[in-house]
Design a protein around this motif. Sequence first.
Motif, PDB file in Angstrom:
ATOM      1  N   LYS A 114       0.833  -1.215   0.000  1.00  0.00           N
ATOM      2  CA  LYS A 114       0.000   0.000   0.000  1.00  0.00           C
ATOM      3  C   LYS A 114       0.861   1.257   0.000  1.00  0.00           C
ATOM      4  O   LYS A 114       0.473   2.275  -0.569  1.00  0.00           O
ATOM      5  N   SER A 115       2.035   1.195   0.639  1.00  0.00           N
ATOM      6  CA  SER A 115       2.904   2.370   0.705  1.00  0.00           C
ATOM      7  C   SER A 115       4.061   2.261  -0.293  1.00  0.00           C
ATOM      8  O   SER A 115       5.059   2.954  -0.165  1.00  0.00           O
ATOM      9  N   SER A 116       3.913   1.398  -1.262  1.00  0.00           N
ATOM     10  CA  SER A 116       4.949   1.159  -2.254  1.00  0.00           C
ATOM     11  C   SER A 116       4.430   1.561  -3.638  1.00  0.00           C
ATOM     12  O   SER A 116       3.229   1.569  -3.885  1.00  0.00           O
ATOM     13  N   ARG A 117       5.352   1.884  -4.520  1.00  0.00           N
ATOM     14  CA  ARG A 117       4.976   2.287  -5.883  1.00  0.00           C
ATOM     15  C   ARG A 117       5.333   1.168  -6.855  1.00  0.00           C
ATOM     16  O   ARG A 117       6.443   0.647  -6.851  1.00  0.00           O
ATOM     17  N   TRP A 118       4.394   0.791  -7.710  1.00  0.00           N
ATOM     18  CA  TRP A 118       4.599  -0.216  -8.744  1.00  0.00           C
ATOM     19  C   TRP A 118       5.448   0.374  -9.859  1.00  0.00           C
ATOM     20  O   TRP A 118       5.115   1.417 -10.414  1.00  0.00           O
ATOM     21  N   VAL A 119       6.571  -0.289 -10.184  1.00  0.00           N
ATOM     22  CA  VAL A 119       7.437   0.177 -11.270  1.00  0.00           C
ATOM     23  C   VAL A 119       7.527  -0.840 -12.403  1.00  0.00           C
ATOM     24  O   VAL A 119       8.252  -0.631 -13.368  1.00  0.00           O
ATOM     25  N   GLY A 120       6.805  -1.943 -12.271  1.00  0.00           N
ATOM     26  CA  GLY A 120       6.748  -2.942 -13.331  1.00  0.00           C
ATOM     27  C   GLY A 120       8.098  -3.518 -13.687  1.00  0.00           C
ATOM     28  O   GLY A 120       8.925  -3.823 -12.826  1.00  0.00           O
ATOM     29  N   LYS A 121       8.363  -3.616 -14.973  1.00  0.00           N
ATOM     30  CA  LYS A 121       9.599  -4.224 -15.462  1.00  0.00           C
ATOM     31  C   LYS A 121      10.815  -3.320 -15.269  1.00  0.00           C
ATOM     32  O   LYS A 121      11.939  -3.726 -15.544  1.00  0.00           O
ATOM     33  N   ASN A 122      10.613  -2.098 -14.803  1.00  0.00           N
ATOM     34  CA  ASN A 122      11.727  -1.182 -14.531  1.00  0.00           C
ATOM     35  C   ASN A 122      12.305  -1.378 -13.137  1.00  0.00           C
ATOM     36  O   ASN A 122      13.125  -0.577 -12.692  1.00  0.00           O
ATOM     37  N   PHE A 123      11.870  -2.434 -12.438  1.00  0.00           N
ATOM     38  CA  PHE A 123      12.289  -2.613 -11.049  1.00  0.00           C
ATOM     39  C   PHE A 123      13.811  -2.618 -10.899  1.00  0.00           C
ATOM     40  O   PHE A 123      14.360  -1.869 -10.086  1.00  0.00           O
ATOM     41  N   ALA A 124      14.504  -3.454 -11.649  1.00  0.00           N
ATOM     42  CA  ALA A 124      15.958  -3.566 -11.492  1.00  0.00           C
ATOM     43  C   ALA A 124      16.638  -2.229 -11.788  1.00  0.00           C
ATOM     44  O   ALA A 124      17.511  -1.785 -11.030  1.00  0.00           O
ATOM     45  N   GLU A 125      16.207  -1.580 -12.856  1.00  0.00           N
ATOM     46  CA  GLU A 125      16.804  -0.295 -13.243  1.00  0.00           C
ATOM     47  C   GLU A 125      16.562   0.766 -12.159  1.00  0.00           C
ATOM     48  O   GLU A 125      17.484   1.480 -11.754  1.00  0.00           O
ATOM     49  N   ASP A 126      15.319   0.854 -11.652  1.00  0.00           N
ATOM     50  CA  ASP A 126      14.997   1.857 -10.637  1.00  0.00           C
ATOM     51  C   ASP A 126      15.694   1.554  -9.310  1.00  0.00           C
ATOM     52  O   ASP A 126      16.216   2.468  -8.650  1.00  0.00           O
ATOM     53  N   ALA A 127      15.718   0.292  -8.894  1.00  0.00           N
ATOM     54  CA  ALA A 127      16.374  -0.076  -7.634  1.00  0.00           C
ATOM     55  C   ALA A 127      17.863   0.237  -7.704  1.00  0.00           C
ATOM     56  O   ALA A 127      18.446   0.764  -6.745  1.00  0.00           O
ATOM     57  N   ARG A 128      18.478  -0.066  -8.815  1.00  0.00           N
ATOM     58  CA  ARG A 128      19.911   0.202  -8.998  1.00  0.00           C
ATOM     59  C   ARG A 128      20.174   1.714  -8.971  1.00  0.00           C
ATOM     60  O   ARG A 128      21.109   2.184  -8.314  1.00  0.00           O
ATOM     61  N   ALA A 129      19.321   2.483  -9.665  1.00  0.00           N
ATOM     62  CA  ALA A 129      19.502   3.947  -9.708  1.00  0.00           C
ATOM     63  C   ALA A 129      19.360   4.557  -8.313  1.00  0.00           C
ATOM     64  O   ALA A 129      20.130   5.462  -7.946  1.00  0.00           O
ATOM     65  N   MET A 130      18.421   4.062  -7.521  1.00  0.00           N
ATOM     66  CA  MET A 130      18.268   4.560  -6.146  1.00  0.00           C
ATOM     67  C   MET A 130      19.483   4.175  -5.301  1.00  0.00           C
ATOM     68  O   MET A 130      19.973   4.974  -4.501  1.00  0.00           O
ATOM     69  N   HIS A 131      19.972   2.963  -5.491  1.00  0.00           N
ATOM     70  CA  HIS A 131      21.126   2.485  -4.722  1.00  0.00           C
ATOM     71  C   HIS A 131      22.358   3.353  -4.977  1.00  0.00           C
ATOM     72  O   HIS A 131      23.115   3.672  -4.055  1.00  0.00           O
TER      73      HIS A 131
END
Length: 173
Positions: A114-131
């Motif tokens: 509920k407090s998370s945002r769906w990023v679909g197939k961009n998950f790996a790219e977005d997680a890496r960019a945040m990291h």
Amino acid sequence: MPDFPAMIVFDLVCRDHGHRFEGWFASSQDFEQQQLRGLVSCPQCDSHDVIKAPMAPRLNRKGNQQAAAPVPAPAAVPAAAPAVSSMPPLPPEAREKLQAAITVLAQAQVEAIKSSRWVGKNFAEDARAMHYGDKEPAVIHGQASPEDAKALVEEGVEIMPLLIPVAPPDQIN
């Protein structure tokens, strides 16, 4: 890989003591034939006076119906679960505790999503960019291949799999 016959799981109960347990059969007729031959017995008390317990069927929703929150009913069997198990059934007390734990985990996952945002197939790219500080940190969920997930973990990106599968928002009517 060998082909296994399709199996039906029935909730069973012994009439002597009310013990509930599961039985896997090729068909309803197979259950009846095994019962008549005395092959069906309660794993707790060995009673042969066993009947099918009332069960609620799992019905798939129509494409135009709203999906309920992804909390599994107790004793839900994942769609990809094998039809045949070589493991003995869990004792009822252990099974109840396992079902309760799964329900708590599923409810916790629902709250986290509920407090998370769906990023679909961009998950790996977005997680890496945040990291690496290229994007603002946020709580996200989405899809990643096993290879992408492994690479993220090897890079030190903190991720974890969802315990209960989640349908993408665009696939929920």
